[in-house]
Each structure stands twice: as C-alpha cells, then as structure tokens.
Design a protein around this motif. Structure first.
Motif, PDB file in Angstrom:
ATOM      1  N   LEU A  18       0.831  -1.218   0.000  1.00  0.00           N
ATOM      2  CA  LEU A  18       0.000   0.000   0.000  1.00  0.00           C
ATOM      3  C   LEU A  18       0.860   1.260   0.000  1.00  0.00           C
ATOM      4  O   LEU A  18       0.551   2.234  -0.696  1.00  0.00           O
ATOM      5  CB  LEU A  18      -0.943   0.010   1.209  1.00  0.00           C
ATOM      6  N   LYS A  19       1.935   1.251   0.769  1.00  0.00           N
ATOM      7  CA  LYS A  19       2.835   2.418   0.787  1.00  0.00           C
ATOM      8  C   LYS A  19       3.426   2.667  -0.595  1.00  0.00           C
ATOM      9  O   LYS A  19       3.518   3.801  -1.047  1.00  0.00           O
ATOM     10  CB  LYS A  19       3.967   2.211   1.800  1.00  0.00           C
ATOM     11  N   LEU A  20       3.829   1.583  -1.269  1.00  0.00           N
ATOM     12  CA  LEU A  20       4.387   1.733  -2.611  1.00  0.00           C
ATOM     13  C   LEU A  20       3.325   2.187  -3.608  1.00  0.00           C
ATOM     14  O   LEU A  20       3.600   3.014  -4.470  1.00  0.00           O
ATOM     15  CB  LEU A  20       4.985   0.415  -3.100  1.00  0.00           C
ATOM     16  N   ALA A  21       2.116   1.651  -3.494  1.00  0.00           N
ATOM     17  CA  ALA A  21       1.052   2.000  -4.440  1.00  0.00           C
ATOM     18  C   ALA A  21       0.750   3.491  -4.396  1.00  0.00           C
ATOM     19  O   ALA A  21       0.419   4.094  -5.418  1.00  0.00           O
ATOM     20  CB  ALA A  21      -0.201   1.190  -4.147  1.00  0.00           C
ATOM     21  N   ASN A  22       0.881   4.102  -3.244  1.00  0.00           N
ATOM     22  CA  ASN A  22       0.619   5.531  -3.129  1.00  0.00           C
ATOM     23  C   ASN A  22       1.676   6.384  -3.824  1.00  0.00           C
ATOM     24  O   ASN A  22       1.477   7.574  -4.028  1.00  0.00           O
ATOM     25  CB  ASN A  22       0.496   5.936  -1.657  1.00  0.00           C
ATOM     26  N   LYS A  23       2.809   5.787  -4.186  1.00  0.00           N
ATOM     27  CA  LYS A  23       3.869   6.529  -4.886  1.00  0.00           C
ATOM     28  C   LYS A  23       3.733   6.465  -6.406  1.00  0.00           C
ATOM     29  O   LYS A  23       4.463   7.131  -7.121  1.00  0.00           O
ATOM     30  CB  LYS A  23       5.244   5.972  -4.492  1.00  0.00           C
ATOM     31  N   ILE A  24       2.808   5.636  -6.920  1.00  0.00           N
ATOM     32  CA  ILE A  24       2.631   5.507  -8.367  1.00  0.00           C
ATOM     33  C   ILE A  24       2.078   6.815  -8.916  1.00  0.00           C
ATOM     34  O   ILE A  24       1.097   7.348  -8.403  1.00  0.00           O
ATOM     35  CB  ILE A  24       1.697   4.321  -8.703  1.00  0.00           C
ATOM     36  N   LYS A  25       2.724   7.342  -9.960  1.00  0.00           N
ATOM     37  CA  LYS A  25       2.348   8.657 -10.496  1.00  0.00           C
ATOM     38  C   LYS A  25       1.110   8.620 -11.384  1.00  0.00           C
ATOM     39  O   LYS A  25       0.290   9.518 -11.346  1.00  0.00           O
ATOM     40  CB  LYS A  25       3.525   9.243 -11.281  1.00  0.00           C
ATOM     41  N   ASP A  26       0.971   7.585 -12.210  1.00  0.00           N
ATOM     42  CA  ASP A  26      -0.176   7.494 -13.112  1.00  0.00           C
ATOM     43  C   ASP A  26      -1.430   7.181 -12.302  1.00  0.00           C
ATOM     44  O   ASP A  26      -1.514   6.150 -11.644  1.00  0.00           O
ATOM     45  CB  ASP A  26       0.071   6.394 -14.150  1.00  0.00           C
TER      46      ASP A  26
END
Length: 188
Positions: free
Chosen positions: A166-174
C-alpha cells in the motif's frame, strides 16, 4: 515491421507466429522475454485470452513482458492482467522510437527482476521482502518508475506484506495505474 525494428536495435532473435492457435499446441515453454500480441487475434480469441493461457500453463517465463498492440485507443481501459511485469498497450501506428523505448524498458525491468522471479517460489516471504525492498528504482523515466513500483508491490503481495505494498502503491504517479493497484491490494 516489428522484426525489422528489433533487428536494427540489436534484438535479432524474433519468433513470428501468424496464427495464435499454434501456441495452444505447445508442450514446452517459449523461451522469450517480450511477447507482442495483436489485440484481436481472430478465431474468437483476444490478446488477454492468449496471455492468460500462456501464463496459466507456464509456457512463458515469469519475467516475460506482454505488449498488446492495438489501434483502438479505448483498449487502454480494458481490464488489466495481473502479471509480475506490467502488461502494456502499444498504440498503432508505431515507429522506431516506440519500439526502442519499449525494448529499453523491458530490458531494464528484466535485469532488475529476473533474479527474483527465477526463484520466486523457492524463497521464504522474509527473504522475498528483503530482496524486493533492496531494489533501487531511481530512474529518470516516470513510466518505468511506475512499472517498477507495480512490480515491487506485486512481489510484496506474494510475500504477504500488503501494508508495504500500500505504501508503494501511493507513490505511483499514473492515477489510473495507482487506482488499479490499490483496488487489487484491497481485493486480495
């Protein structure tokens, strides 16, 4: 055209398959890193059908990247296929730069993830999390950054670490990609 472009950029080992039904009669895996499939392959089959078949029956390596080639711009909105490397949509008409960029991204992704994917099911969850979090995804390419983030969160979900994913998913730009991955994590 694809074969000519791939040869020009140093990727001459290309297998052309004019009839997708021939893939269904294979008894051994295709040794490939990149598969380009026409969106509508005919005979009542679609590109997602072929991708599901090849991955379900382990006829391609886990690190194989799929690219769906389509002239329909709305195809981008079709349901994503959850694979380790992101399935991409390549819109027609294509040119040398499109293919070269696609191959560059594929090679970069495979270099980073093939060592993990080659022994994915032999690793303990703690080892998988360590290997995934140690991968450096600092690139100047936002599309590639997003793909690498998606790959990392897929592996973290495999290691049963949804909070890290979840932490990584929040960093996705698109935004569409971020929404898709957050929905996937929440469903799983």
């Amino acid at each position: 055209m694809f074969k000519d472009i791939l040869t020009q950029i140093g990727q001459p080992d290309v297998l052309l398959q004019s009839d997708a039904r021939q893939l269904f009669n294979r008894d051994k895996p295709l040794p490939c890193d990149l598969v380009l499939i026409n969106a509508d392959v005919g005979f009542g089959l679609s590109a997602p059908d072929i991708i599901r078949f090849l991955t379900r029956d382990n006829l391609v390596p886990a690190w194989c990247k799929f690219v769906i080639v389509s002239s329909d711009t709305s195809y981008q909105l079709s349901a994503p296929i959850f694979r380790y490397l992101q399935t991409e949509i390549l819109h027609l008409p294509v040119n040398f730069q499109n293919i070269r960029y696609l191959v560059y991204r594929t090679i970069t992704s495979i270099k980073l993830f093939k060592p993990i994917l080659a022994k994915l099911h032999k690793m303990a969850p703690a080892e998988l999390v360590k290997k995934v979090t140690d991968i450096n995804i600092k690139n100047r390419d936002p599309i590639l950054d997003d793909e690498l983030l998606v790959m990392k969160l897929q592996l973290l979900m495999q290691a049963k670490q949804p909070e890290l994913a979840l932490k990584l998913a929040n960093k996705i730009k698109d935004p569409a990609c971020q929404f898709r991955e957050l929905a996937y994590i929440n469903l799983v």
